[in-house]
Scaffold this motif. Structure first.
Motif, PDB file in Angstrom:
ATOM      1  N   UNK A 203       9.193  27.537 -44.754  1.00 38.44           N
ATOM      2  CA  UNK A 203       9.167  26.526 -45.012  1.00 38.44           C
ATOM      3  C   UNK A 203      10.689  26.725 -45.532  1.00 38.44           C
ATOM      4  N   UNK A 204      10.791  27.417 -46.549  1.00 42.41           N
ATOM      5  CA  UNK A 204      12.329  28.255 -46.797  1.00 42.41           C
ATOM      6  C   UNK A 204      13.388  28.492 -45.687  1.00 42.41           C
ATOM      7  N   UNK A 205      12.618  29.411 -45.008  1.00 47.72           N
ATOM      8  CA  UNK A 205      13.540  30.146 -44.189  1.00 47.72           C
ATOM      9  C   UNK A 205      13.974  28.739 -43.110  1.00 47.72           C
ATOM     10  N   UNK A 206      12.513  27.750 -42.165  1.00 45.21           N
ATOM     11  CA  UNK A 206      13.147  27.361 -41.582  1.00 45.21           C
ATOM     12  C   UNK A 206      14.278  25.833 -42.692  1.00 45.21           C
ATOM     13  N   UNK A 207      14.080  25.667 -43.331  1.00 40.91           N
ATOM     14  CA  UNK A 207      14.563  24.671 -44.035  1.00 40.91           C
ATOM     15  C   UNK A 207      16.229  24.884 -44.663  1.00 40.91           C
ATOM     16  N   UNK A 208      16.462  27.173 -44.763  1.00 41.35           N
ATOM     17  CA  UNK A 208      17.597  27.035 -44.451  1.00 41.35           C
ATOM     18  C   UNK A 208      18.137  26.648 -43.707  1.00 41.35           C
ATOM     19  N   UNK A 209      18.312  27.128 -42.031  1.00 42.14           N
ATOM     20  CA  UNK A 209      18.645  27.323 -41.309  1.00 42.14           C
ATOM     21  C   UNK A 209      19.177  25.759 -40.422  1.00 42.14           C
ATOM     22  N   UNK A 210      18.036  25.227 -41.124  1.00 44.44           N
ATOM     23  CA  UNK A 210      18.233  23.295 -40.820  1.00 44.44           C
ATOM     24  C   UNK A 210      19.796  23.167 -41.862  1.00 44.44           C
ATOM     25  N   UNK A 211      19.882  23.813 -43.113  1.00 47.84           N
ATOM     26  CA  UNK A 211      21.085  22.736 -43.910  1.00 47.84           C
ATOM     27  C   UNK A 211      21.984  23.743 -42.947  1.00 47.84           C
ATOM     28  N   UNK A 212      21.522  24.627 -43.095  1.00 47.16           N
ATOM     29  CA  UNK A 212      22.696  25.407 -42.275  1.00 47.16           C
ATOM     30  C   UNK A 212      24.289  25.072 -41.316  1.00 47.16           C
ATOM     31  N   UNK A 213      22.523  24.662 -40.509  1.00 46.66           N
ATOM     32  CA  UNK A 213      23.149  24.053 -39.322  1.00 46.66           C
ATOM     33  C   UNK A 213      23.826  22.950 -39.319  1.00 46.66           C
ATOM     34  N   UNK A 214      23.563  21.834 -40.282  1.00 49.73           N
ATOM     35  CA  UNK A 214      23.944  20.600 -40.247  1.00 49.73           C
ATOM     36  C   UNK A 214      25.178  20.665 -41.617  1.00 49.73           C
ATOM     37  N   UNK A 215      25.270  21.179 -42.163  1.00 49.83           N
ATOM     38  CA  UNK A 215      26.581  21.989 -42.930  1.00 49.83           C
ATOM     39  C   UNK A 215      27.827  22.125 -41.718  1.00 49.83           C
ATOM     40  N   UNK A 216      27.150  23.261 -41.068  1.00 50.03           N
ATOM     41  CA  UNK A 216      28.562  23.431 -40.134  1.00 50.03           C
ATOM     42  C   UNK A 216      28.773  22.652 -39.262  1.00 50.03           C
ATOM     43  N   UNK A 217      27.817  21.679 -38.872  1.00 51.34           N
ATOM     44  CA  UNK A 217      28.447  20.493 -37.449  1.00 51.34           C
ATOM     45  C   UNK A 217      28.891  19.492 -38.187  1.00 51.34           C
ATOM     46  N   UNK A 218      28.643  19.220 -39.386  1.00 56.06           N
ATOM     47  CA  UNK A 218      29.342  18.046 -40.015  1.00 56.06           C
ATOM     48  C   UNK A 218      30.908  18.206 -40.701  1.00 56.06           C
TER      49      UNK A 218
END
Length: 232
Positions: free
Chosen positions: A10-25
């Motif tokens: 869950x932490x891995x999936x959340x990290x990838x999601x957070x990093x992806x959204x942070x980059x795109x935003x």
């Protein structure tokens, strides 16, 4: 080696999601700020440049605390967003994305800025003589030529946001399933009896993801550079 717990995945999936959204935003803002610093001529430019790069030299905990003061439920921006739009950032995964974006923003801006400064102004002038306006010239000439820097900046920002810890844990804490990223999960594992094996596995996963991102960045940069040279 990949016998991870459900919380770790869950932490891995959340990290990838957070990093992806942070980059795109942050990418549109990164391009705009990089263009301002690369081409702008205005008083206080050095100060703006210093503010943009401030997260690189400040302790991450300080950046996280400033975010908490500004975007917390009682902060000026946080209360405004919560009261008028129902957006809550503190102690939420969206706040972790904001922290990751702020911490990785200087790396993104620097890479894009260097790429923009390398664009030959004669090519932009030639587009102007053909009738293209400033906006059209930017999107049709400048931005495609600066694409390698945009790609590098985006991947560096993703990797930085993926491993962010200090600002994130200060701003949004370490809540399982909500704000516990890979870095926070590793920290939690090291503080838990018999958690060294879990911490090691998560470390390996973090290294693999970050290294993969850098390899992909290099590949995309070479392809983009080759394409730019072929069309130049």
């Amino acid at each position: 080696m990949l016998d991870l717990s459900d919380d770790a995945w869950t932490a891995i999936a959340l990290s990838v999601r957070i990093a992806g959204i942070a980059t795109l935003a942050s990418l549109p803002f990164g391009i705009a700020v990089a263009l301002l610093l690369a081409r702008g001529r205005f008083p206080g430019k050095m100060l703006v440049d210093g503010i943009v790069h401030l997260p690189l030299v400040l302790p991450p905990v300080v950046t996280g605390y400033v975010l908490l003061l500004l975007f917390g439920r009682r902060g000026p921006l946080g209360s405004f967003l919560a009261d008028h739009f129902g957006i809550v950032l503190s102690f939420r995964w969206t706040g972790a994305a904001l922290a990751g974006a702020v911490m990785s923003f200087p790396l993104m801006v620097r890479a894009i800025r260097l790429s923009l400064e390398a664009v030959d102004p004669r090519l932009e002038a030639a587009a102007g003589t053909l009738g293209a306006g400033r906006i059209a010239t930017f999107f049709l000439v400048t931005l495609p030529l600066a694409l390698p820097g945009v790609l590098v900046g985006s991947v560096l920002a993703f990797a930085k946001a993926l491993g962010e810890f200090g600002a994130t844990i200060t701003f949004v804490s370490n809540i399982p399933g909500e704000t516990r990223t890979i870095a926070a999960a590793i920290y939690t594992a090291t503080q838990t009896p018999d958690g060294d094996a879990e911490a090691l596995r998560l470390t390996v996963v973090a290294v693999v993801i970050a290294l993969s991102a850098l390899v992909v960045s290099e590949f995309l940069q070479r392809r983009a550079t080759a394409r730019v040279r072929a069309t130049a």
